[in-house]
Structure formats: structure tokens, C-alpha cells
Design a protein around this motif. Sequence first.
Motif, PDB file in Angstrom:
ATOM      1  N   ARG A  50      38.609  42.357  66.061  1.00 55.32           N
ATOM      2  CA  ARG A  50      39.079  41.852  67.352  1.00 55.32           C
ATOM      3  C   ARG A  50      38.941  42.910  68.438  1.00 55.32           C
ATOM      4  O   ARG A  50      38.442  42.642  69.535  1.00 55.32           O
ATOM      5  N   ARG A  54      35.937  42.659  71.437  1.00 54.05           N
ATOM      6  CA  ARG A  54      36.414  42.385  72.792  1.00 54.05           C
ATOM      7  C   ARG A  54      36.280  43.583  73.723  1.00 54.05           C
ATOM      8  O   ARG A  54      36.738  43.550  74.860  1.00 54.05           O
ATOM      9  N   GLY A 168      31.975  43.260  64.571  1.00 57.86           N
ATOM     10  CA  GLY A 168      32.520  43.295  65.924  1.00 57.86           C
ATOM     11  C   GLY A 168      31.514  43.798  66.943  1.00 57.86           C
ATOM     12  O   GLY A 168      31.402  43.262  68.053  1.00 57.86           O
ATOM     13  N   ASN A 183      39.947  32.859  67.559  1.00 62.50           N
ATOM     14  CA  ASN A 183      40.590  33.961  68.283  1.00 62.50           C
ATOM     15  C   ASN A 183      42.090  33.995  68.033  1.00 62.50           C
ATOM     16  O   ASN A 183      42.682  35.067  67.868  1.00 62.50           O
ATOM     17  N   LEU A 186      42.720  35.389  64.596  1.00 61.38           N
ATOM     18  CA  LEU A 186      42.523  36.840  64.610  1.00 61.38           C
ATOM     19  C   LEU A 186      43.727  37.535  65.246  1.00 61.38           C
ATOM     20  O   LEU A 186      44.169  38.589  64.767  1.00 61.38           O
ATOM     21  N   ASP A 187      44.242  36.964  66.327  1.00 58.26           N
ATOM     22  CA  ASP A 187      45.409  37.555  66.988  1.00 58.26           C
ATOM     23  C   ASP A 187      46.614  37.597  66.049  1.00 58.26           C
ATOM     24  O   ASP A 187      47.347  38.598  66.000  1.00 58.26           O
TER      25      ASP A 187
END
Length: 298
Positions: A50, A54, A168, A183, A186-187
Motif C-alpha cells: 500500500r 501510493r 507496489g 484498497n 489493504l487499508d
Amino acid sequence: MLAIALILLPDFALILLGLALRRRFDYPAAFWGHLERLVYYLMFPALLFRAVSRTELDIAPALDMFAVGLGFSLVGIGLGVLGRWLLKPEPKVFASCVQTAFRFNTYVGLAVVDRLSGHAGIASFALLIGVMVPWVNAVSVWFLARHGGVSVWRELARNPLIVATLAGFAVSVLGVPLPGAANHMLDLLASAALPLGLLSVGAGLRADGLRASLPLVNYFTFVKLVAVPAAAWGLAVWLGLTGLYLQSALVLATLPTASSAYILAVRMGGDGKTVATIITVNIFAAMVTLPLWLGLAL
């Protein structure tokens, strides 16, 4: 230095809580082993993927930070290898313990940068560990694979931290959008990674073999918590590193050795007992050295 120590106090307290839970409550050893593997193979890779996916990969401004990271890790590797000639441990013991001279506990590192500078710090730190995790894990696997006679490439391909980091990077470079549900999952996994990781670090602390392995423990602890941070500080000053990149490099260098070093040593037939002792001493010593180094250098 005192201000930094107070900032980091909750994270070290969580490590001590993990130790207290293991000693006070009658959880079987298998419970903590399964928890650590769950964090290592699922939650922490999710956190790493993640963070890296990002992060905008503007590599050019971070080249000096990468150079500092490579430089201090080479110092750790070199001094770790020197320990083989100075202390003359058995080959299996050396192959297991040398990784503790240059690996870093990313659980603690992410918690530290989150306390110091929040999301901005995590982004720059993720960029650095995205480069450093494959490198130091590859070297660690190489030492143990040479001893155990297994394929280095197979072990690297199976390493969850390397796989998550490379995945990633690929998502970030290609600009692949992830579905909202992915997402969110993953959070959720990433949010559980740090507290459970710190608890498992504490629960895994062992010092059963301290007396028998004291010279090795003292040597590798000195290398990881004194020599490597000193090298990082010198390189950072020489290259004029500043801001979040300076913070990320120094945090990474001052971290205690990785708790996953024990998992790797055991899984590849190494000396897990001595590695666990070094990890334990590293954690307690870093409660003093980490705030000291960051207080002096930042």
C-alpha cells in the motif's frame, strides 16, 4: 532527545506489552508463532504494498537517500563479515547471525516515522524501504542459502517483503488503479500490521542463550546500533541530506535488527536461538540508542 523518547514511548510500550502478555497469560507458543507469521506473510506485505504503490516515485531527488542507505548497509555487512574472523563462530551460527548486523525492524521504523512526521514521513520512508528491503533480504538469504545448500533465487522469489515491494513499484510505475474494495481491504490489513507487529516483536523476545553467546550478541548489537548509525550520519552530512529524506535514512539506520531474521534463520535451518537473543538485546538497547541518535542528528 527526551522529546523524541517521549514520542516513541507508546511504540516501545506496545513491545513491552507483547512481552508481558506472553509471560503473564497462558497463550501457547504456537499462538505467537502463528501471529508473527500472519503479520509477516500477510499484514506487513499489505502495508508495504500500500505504501509503495501510493507513493509518487520521483526517484531523482531521493538518490542521495538511497546512496546513504546503501552505504550504511554495506558498512553493516562488512563489519558483520569481520565478526566471522574476530569471533570464529560455527558456520551455521555465523550464517544465521550476520544478517542481524544490517537488517532493520521495519515494524518499529514505520511506527517511528509515523510519530515523527505522519503520512509525509511514511511516504519518504516507504520509498527508501522499497529499495532497501529487497537488497538486505537478498543478502541475508544468500548467506543462509550458501550454508543450507538451497536456491537463493527460489528463496528471494518466495520472500513476501520482496514480492510486496516489487508489486507496489509495478503498480505505482504503471499507474494501475486498484478497485475501491481492494484498497479498503489493504487499508484494514495495513492498519492492523503495526500494532500486531509490535506485540509479536515483544512476545518473541528471548534471552535463553545470552550467556553462552554473549560475545556474538555484544558484537552484532554494537555493529547494528552504534557503527551503522554512525556511518549513516557521516554519509548524510557528507552528501548534504536534509528534511524527510534525512529523517528516513537516519531512522532506518538506527533501528534494531529485524525480528523476521529469526523466522528466516529457522526456516532455512540456521541457529534461531542465538538470533532470537540478538534480537532481544537489540530491542532493549534501541530503547536508549534510537532516541539518542535521532536527538543528536535531527
